[in-house]
Design a protein around this motif. Structure first.
Motif, short mmCIF file in Angstrom:
data_model
loop_
_atom_site.label_atom_id
_atom_site.label_comp_id
_atom_site.label_asym_id
_atom_site.label_seq_id
_atom_site.Cartn_x
_atom_site.Cartn_y
_atom_site.Cartn_z
N UNK A 21 0.84 -1.20 0.00
CA UNK A 21 0.00 0.00 0.00
C UNK A 21 0.87 1.24 0.00
N UNK A 22 0.36 2.27 -0.64
CA UNK A 22 1.05 3.56 -0.68
C UNK A 22 0.39 4.49 0.32
N UNK A 23 1.22 5.10 1.15
CA UNK A 23 0.70 6.06 2.12
C UNK A 23 1.45 7.36 1.92
N UNK A 30 0.19 9.43 -4.77
CA UNK A 30 -0.05 7.99 -4.58
C UNK A 30 -0.91 7.39 -5.70
N UNK A 31 -1.99 8.08 -6.06
CA UNK A 31 -2.88 7.54 -7.10
C UNK A 31 -2.21 7.53 -8.47
N UNK A 71 -4.39 1.50 -2.75
CA UNK A 71 -4.21 2.96 -2.70
C UNK A 71 -5.10 3.50 -1.59
N UNK A 72 -4.49 4.15 -0.62
CA UNK A 72 -5.29 4.62 0.53
C UNK A 72 -5.49 6.12 0.47
N UNK A 89 -9.49 4.00 7.70
CA UNK A 89 -9.28 3.15 6.52
C UNK A 89 -7.77 2.94 6.31
N UNK A 90 -7.02 4.03 6.43
CA UNK A 90 -5.57 3.95 6.22
C UNK A 90 -4.92 2.99 7.22
#
Length: 316
Positions: A21-23, A30-31, A71-72, A89-90
């Motif tokens: 996951x990208x934070x 990130x997107x 993707x968060x 959610x993250x």
């Protein structure tokens, strides 16, 4: 044959699969990075922070691996109930992935927001953490070098070491495949998690809603981005059409928080809403591969970001 000279098992025959996951702070790229790795648009992008509200999964297929990107939303100091839910959610996502990529834009000095996230990451002991310095196309080599050193120091100051530090430009495609090469070895060995050819597990209805929201976000005043939610009420093939000329009817509602915002979205003589419809329809037709009739309505859901009942209704 002695043990020493025995041929080693071919390491390339190992297949890996897992979740990354990208934070990062809102608007850290990130997107855009998710889309670049997948090779197609699966996450909506916007130059406005906090565009992502769902965990969109992009699937990267390689001969040796399947990398599923989660993707968060950007982690931020929440001001509303929606903000708190996005942060939850993250954190839930972090706890369930195999590797975490922390996106830090090359063109912005590290700030309190980055330290806040890095401190949270320091508490996640077992999961490897990769620092991804994004937007490298916006800086010169000297500025990039300083940012890479600052990112390295950020980890050391908080008592952990980055598994990798990778500079990338998702828009220019620089080092994107290198990033995938570095993430794959950090995944566990395993079979395919998704069928070959799948690029996301996001339901089509959600993706359509996101494309409409992306079009609606463009060019609206700063106070509006967080106030827009889109719900696709129905997607049905038009009855009585010849097989070679199908048409999909999509009925969607754009929700805003106050009556005064209605005029901004609709625009003079409905021009703005028409533009949103035209723009998103093109994208939706490309996504679904079929002609679309798009019916958009603007509705007021008073203060929905703060109202648990409204949030539920709008899918949060």
């Amino acid at each position: 044959m002695s043990a020493r000279t025995q041929p080693a098992e071919n390491p390339e025959s190992v297949h890996r699969s897992g979740f990354a996951c990208f934070v990062g702070r809102p608007n850290a790229g990130k997107s855009t990075l998710t889309n670049a790795l997948v090779g197609q648009k699966v996450a909506i992008t916007s130059n406005r922070p906090q565009t992502t509200r769902h965990t969109v999964r992009g699937i990267v297929h390689r001969p040796d691996a399947q990398l599923v990107l989660v993707d968060t939303p950007g982690l931020h100091k929440p001001r509303t109930l929606l903000g708190e839910r996005l942060n939850d959610v993250v954190r839930t996502t972090w706890a369930e992935v195999d590797v975490i990529g922390f996106c830090l834009p090359a063109d912005e000095k590290l700030g309190p927001g980055d330290t806040f996230i890095a401190r949270e990451l320091a508490g996640i002991k077992k999961t490897p953490k990769v620092a991804i310095v994004t937007k490298t196309d916006l800086v010169d080599s000297k500025q990039l070098a300083l940012q890479l050193l600052a990112v390295d120091k950020l980890g050391r100051d908080l008592g952990f070491e980055w598994a990798e530090i990778v500079p990338v430009s998702a828009t220019g495609g620089d080092q994107v495949s290198l990033l995938a090469d570095l993430l794959v070895p950090l995944l566990p060995e395993g079979p395919l998690l998704y069928p070959e050819g799948d690029l996301t597990d996001e339901p089509e209805q959600i993706m359509v809603a996101e494309l409409i929201r992306e079009a609606a976000l463009e060019g609206v005043r700063d106070e509006l981005p967080h106030s827009i939610a889109v719900v696709v009420e129905e997607m049905l093939p038009r009855e009585g059409r010849p097989e070679n000329r199908p048409l999909l009817d999509i009925h969607a509602n754009l929700y805003i928080e106050r009556p005064s915002q209605k005029g901004i979205i609709i625009g003079p003589k409905g021009a703005r809403l028409k533009e949103v419809g035209t723009k998103s329809r093109t994208q939706i037709e490309a996504l679904l591969g079929t002609p679309v009739f798009l019916d958009l309505h603007v509705k007021v859901a008073k203060d929905w970001q703060r109202d648990p009942k409204q949030l539920r209704k709008l899918g949060f």
